[in-house]
Write a protein that holds these residues in place. Sequence first.
Motif, PDB file in Angstrom:
ATOM      1  N   ILE A 240       2.464   0.953   7.907  1.00  0.00           N
ATOM      2  CA  ILE A 240       1.848   1.314   6.418  1.00  0.00           C
ATOM      3  C   ILE A 240       0.548   1.423   6.568  1.00  0.00           C
ATOM      4  O   ILE A 240       0.045   2.333   5.829  1.00  0.00           O
ATOM      5  CB  ILE A 240       2.493   0.183   5.401  1.00  0.00           C
ATOM      6  N   ILE A 241      -0.453   0.501   7.036  1.00  0.00           N
ATOM      7  CA  ILE A 241      -1.832   0.782   6.698  1.00  0.00           C
ATOM      8  C   ILE A 241      -2.323   1.779   7.500  1.00  0.00           C
ATOM      9  O   ILE A 241      -3.079   2.429   7.441  1.00  0.00           O
ATOM     10  CB  ILE A 241      -2.674  -0.479   6.647  1.00  0.00           C
ATOM     11  N   SER A 242      -1.765   1.792   8.956  1.00  0.00           N
ATOM     12  CA  SER A 242      -2.091   2.970   9.973  1.00  0.00           C
ATOM     13  C   SER A 242      -1.674   4.321   9.915  1.00  0.00           C
ATOM     14  O   SER A 242      -2.200   5.211  10.404  1.00  0.00           O
ATOM     15  CB  SER A 242      -2.294   2.151  11.076  1.00  0.00           C
ATOM     16  N   GLY A 243      -0.326   4.280   9.263  1.00  0.00           N
ATOM     17  CA  GLY A 243       0.277   5.494   9.403  1.00  0.00           C
ATOM     18  C   GLY A 243       0.925   5.793  10.677  1.00  0.00           C
ATOM     19  O   GLY A 243       1.867   6.580  11.002  1.00  0.00           O
ATOM     20  N   GLN A 244       0.657   4.743  11.670  1.00  0.00           N
ATOM     21  CA  GLN A 244       1.307   4.856  13.091  1.00  0.00           C
ATOM     22  C   GLN A 244       2.832   4.195  13.039  1.00  0.00           C
ATOM     23  O   GLN A 244       3.172   3.624  12.087  1.00  0.00           O
ATOM     24  CB  GLN A 244       0.444   3.943  14.061  1.00  0.00           C
ATOM     25  N   GLY A 245       3.477   4.787  13.871  1.00  0.00           N
ATOM     26  CA  GLY A 245       4.962   4.570  13.763  1.00  0.00           C
ATOM     27  C   GLY A 245       5.970   4.873  12.805  1.00  0.00           C
ATOM     28  O   GLY A 245       7.004   4.510  12.957  1.00  0.00           O
ATOM     29  N   GLY A 246       5.603   5.316  11.606  1.00  0.00           N
ATOM     30  CA  GLY A 246       6.317   5.982  10.545  1.00  0.00           C
ATOM     31  C   GLY A 246       6.601   7.337  11.028  1.00  0.00           C
ATOM     32  O   GLY A 246       6.562   7.350  12.146  1.00  0.00           O
ATOM     33  N   LEU A 247       6.866   8.167  10.115  1.00  0.00           N
ATOM     34  CA  LEU A 247       6.994   9.574  10.335  1.00  0.00           C
ATOM     35  C   LEU A 247       5.917  10.239  10.199  1.00  0.00           C
ATOM     36  O   LEU A 247       5.999  11.377  10.486  1.00  0.00           O
ATOM     37  CB  LEU A 247       8.018  10.012   8.972  1.00  0.00           C
ATOM     38  N   SER A 248       4.930   9.575   9.911  1.00  0.00           N
ATOM     39  CA  SER A 248       3.540  10.729   9.504  1.00  0.00           C
ATOM     40  C   SER A 248       2.467  10.778  10.569  1.00  0.00           C
ATOM     41  O   SER A 248       1.544  11.544  10.424  1.00  0.00           O
ATOM     42  CB  SER A 248       2.822   9.818   8.499  1.00  0.00           C
ATOM     43  N   GLY A 249       2.894  10.338  11.823  1.00  0.00           N
ATOM     44  CA  GLY A 249       2.017  10.536  12.984  1.00  0.00           C
ATOM     45  C   GLY A 249       0.609   9.841  13.002  1.00  0.00           C
ATOM     46  O   GLY A 249       0.558   8.661  12.457  1.00  0.00           O
ATOM     47  N   ALA A 250      -0.306  10.459  13.552  1.00  0.00           N
ATOM     48  CA  ALA A 250      -1.639   9.852  13.592  1.00  0.00           C
ATOM     49  C   ALA A 250      -2.336   9.767  12.083  1.00  0.00           C
ATOM     50  O   ALA A 250      -1.881  10.225  11.250  1.00  0.00           O
ATOM     51  CB  ALA A 250      -2.540  10.639  14.204  1.00  0.00           C
ATOM     52  N   GLU A 251      -3.123   8.476  12.177  1.00  0.00           N
ATOM     53  CA  GLU A 251      -3.785   8.333  10.724  1.00  0.00           C
ATOM     54  C   GLU A 251      -4.777   9.350  10.310  1.00  0.00           C
ATOM     55  O   GLU A 251      -5.576   9.788  11.099  1.00  0.00           O
ATOM     56  CB  GLU A 251      -4.443   6.794  10.984  1.00  0.00           C
ATOM     57  N   LYS A 252      -4.806   9.375   8.965  1.00  0.00           N
ATOM     58  CA  LYS A 252      -5.758  10.132   8.555  1.00  0.00           C
ATOM     59  C   LYS A 252      -6.617   9.283   7.415  1.00  0.00           C
ATOM     60  O   LYS A 252      -6.347   8.427   7.157  1.00  0.00           O
ATOM     61  CB  LYS A 252      -4.870  11.349   7.456  1.00  0.00           C
ATOM     62  N   PRO A 253      -7.751  10.197   7.130  1.00  0.00           N
ATOM     63  CA  PRO A 253      -8.626   8.996   6.353  1.00  0.00           C
ATOM     64  C   PRO A 253      -8.285   8.472   5.198  1.00  0.00           C
ATOM     65  O   PRO A 253      -8.609   7.190   4.775  1.00  0.00           O
ATOM     66  CB  PRO A 253      -9.866  10.128   6.131  1.00  0.00           C
ATOM     67  N   PHE A 254      -7.444   9.303   4.437  1.00  0.00           N
ATOM     68  CA  PHE A 254      -7.108   8.435   3.196  1.00  0.00           C
ATOM     69  C   PHE A 254      -5.914   7.771   3.261  1.00  0.00           C
ATOM     70  O   PHE A 254      -5.252   7.370   2.207  1.00  0.00           O
ATOM     71  CB  PHE A 254      -6.964   9.420   1.968  1.00  0.00           C
ATOM     72  N   ASP A 255      -5.119   7.703   4.534  1.00  0.00           N
ATOM     73  CA  ASP A 255      -3.700   7.400   4.403  1.00  0.00           C
ATOM     74  C   ASP A 255      -3.436   6.052   3.893  1.00  0.00           C
ATOM     75  O   ASP A 255      -2.654   5.702   3.221  1.00  0.00           O
ATOM     76  CB  ASP A 255      -3.213   7.246   6.077  1.00  0.00           C
ATOM     77  N   ALA A 256      -4.320   5.173   3.999  1.00  0.00           N
ATOM     78  CA  ALA A 256      -4.230   3.705   3.639  1.00  0.00           C
ATOM     79  C   ALA A 256      -4.337   3.549   2.151  1.00  0.00           C
ATOM     80  O   ALA A 256      -3.659   2.788   1.386  1.00  0.00           O
ATOM     81  CB  ALA A 256      -5.496   2.694   4.165  1.00  0.00           C
ATOM     82  N   MET A 257      -5.187   4.344   1.416  1.00  0.00           N
ATOM     83  CA  MET A 257      -5.300   4.473   0.129  1.00  0.00           C
ATOM     84  C   MET A 257      -4.084   5.164  -0.463  1.00  0.00           C
ATOM     85  O   MET A 257      -3.468   4.700  -1.561  1.00  0.00           O
ATOM     86  CB  MET A 257      -6.492   5.595  -0.654  1.00  0.00           C
ATOM     87  N   ASN A 258      -3.649   6.227  -0.005  1.00  0.00           N
ATOM     88  CA  ASN A 258      -2.367   6.925  -0.321  1.00  0.00           C
ATOM     89  C   ASN A 258      -1.296   6.063  -0.267  1.00  0.00           C
ATOM     90  O   ASN A 258      -0.434   6.186  -1.199  1.00  0.00           O
ATOM     91  CB  ASN A 258      -2.391   8.289   0.433  1.00  0.00           C
TER      92      ASN A 258
END
Length: 474
Positions: A240-258
């Motif tokens: 959830i915090i990094s966006g890794q391991g989910g469906l979303s691939g690599a982390e993006k700058p606002f991922d954690a906020m989104n």
Amino acid sequence: MTQSVVVQVGQCGNQVGCRFWDLALREHAHVNKKGLYDEALSSFFRNVDSRESDGGAHVVGGRIQHLKARAVLVDMEEGVVNEILQGPLREMFDSTQLLTDVSGSGNNWAVGHMTYGSAYREQIVDKLRKAAEHCDCLQCFFLIHSMGGGTGSGLGTRVLSLLEEEFPEVCRIVTSIYPSAEDDVITSPYNSVLAMRELTEHGDCVLPVENQSLVNIVDKIKHMSHSGKPGSAVKRDSTIISGQGGLSGAEKPFDAMNNIVANLLLNITSSARFEGSLNMDLNEIAMNLVPFPRLHYLVPSLTPLYTLADVCVPTRRLDQMFSDAFSKDHQLIQADPKHSLYLACALMVRGNVQVSDLRRNIERLKPVLPFVSWNQEGWKTGLCSVPPVGHSHALLALANNTCVKLTFMELRERFIKLYRKKAHLHHYLHVDGMEQSCFSEAISSLSSLIEEYQHLDATKGTLMPDAPRLRIAR
């Protein structure tokens, strides 16, 4: 079973929406082990057989073929939508759900609202109608947008007024991301105040989320992850915090906020998506929490915050979770509700929690929360038995509280600072259909909203006398 449609407008709206669909799929996959298209899935997803020429939808109870999100994606730049279409979620959307342009709104509310709003009006209405036609019982539209840019604020609020025009009976719940004072868009105070007028006029419920609060929460979570204290580390590959391991691939700058905003949406929709002993109908939020039509801004707070981060800490006691929901550290806007007045409050609990626990905590908290005298029983509660993935329980509080006026007052100050110098006004006034009166009407709408909250605040601590009893003539 009812269905809802998510309308995501602008860069921020589409990025948050993308995270919502990503995390919602995770939740349903966690619960739905048999791969059947059930009622829970049907609330936000269609099941389509792409082999049929008309893309025929499958009835509840059959195997999952191709899930399509009940969504409409609108952006006047194609970057974010193209990214979604090339990413892991690409199968969930088709061309009938998308509307893009190439030039963007140039951070100008008037371009989004007037220019694009007029040029694309028919196409937007057509896509909204198509999404509605796929629903057996359409319950709610969720609009996600930001206030600071041009497309989210301008076209987003134009879409909101079209929803009211086309579907006046269907509830409109808006998640609005407010810019911080240090926003890099110089015209964001103009865009936000112009958008506020539309939100006040056309929304049923608005969930204001401040960028600065999201930054603070993410910093707090990162601090926990780097503190190195035993038992309080965030998993490094936290989905959830990094966006890794989910469906979303690599982390993006606002991922954690989104993700935080996506979790707000997951929790608010949980009782529409899953069973529970005390299910809360989405329409009931507006019906129970909005005693005055214009005062429909609800302060969201989430607990435990580490639900957002897969933090390895022992589950906090249930009572602590309820206390946290009323602390300003867990709110998605920066204000202190305990020093203001509550008009009403909803608690949406997820996980294995008993109704008796819910009632006991409300009774415990009641004495310390300043409620308006005529609505002491203004509590709405929902219990959903399915907790967020990897956690035993979670709580979302939605408070109709006069503390939102501080956010609006700061916004008004930033607007006046720009407007006094007539800075950048010409960019707006060059737009066809935009007049200077739009600015004065928007600021007076915001000022009267602030006054309404102040008027209520002034009643704090004064008990209304009982109404005189009727004397019956003999």
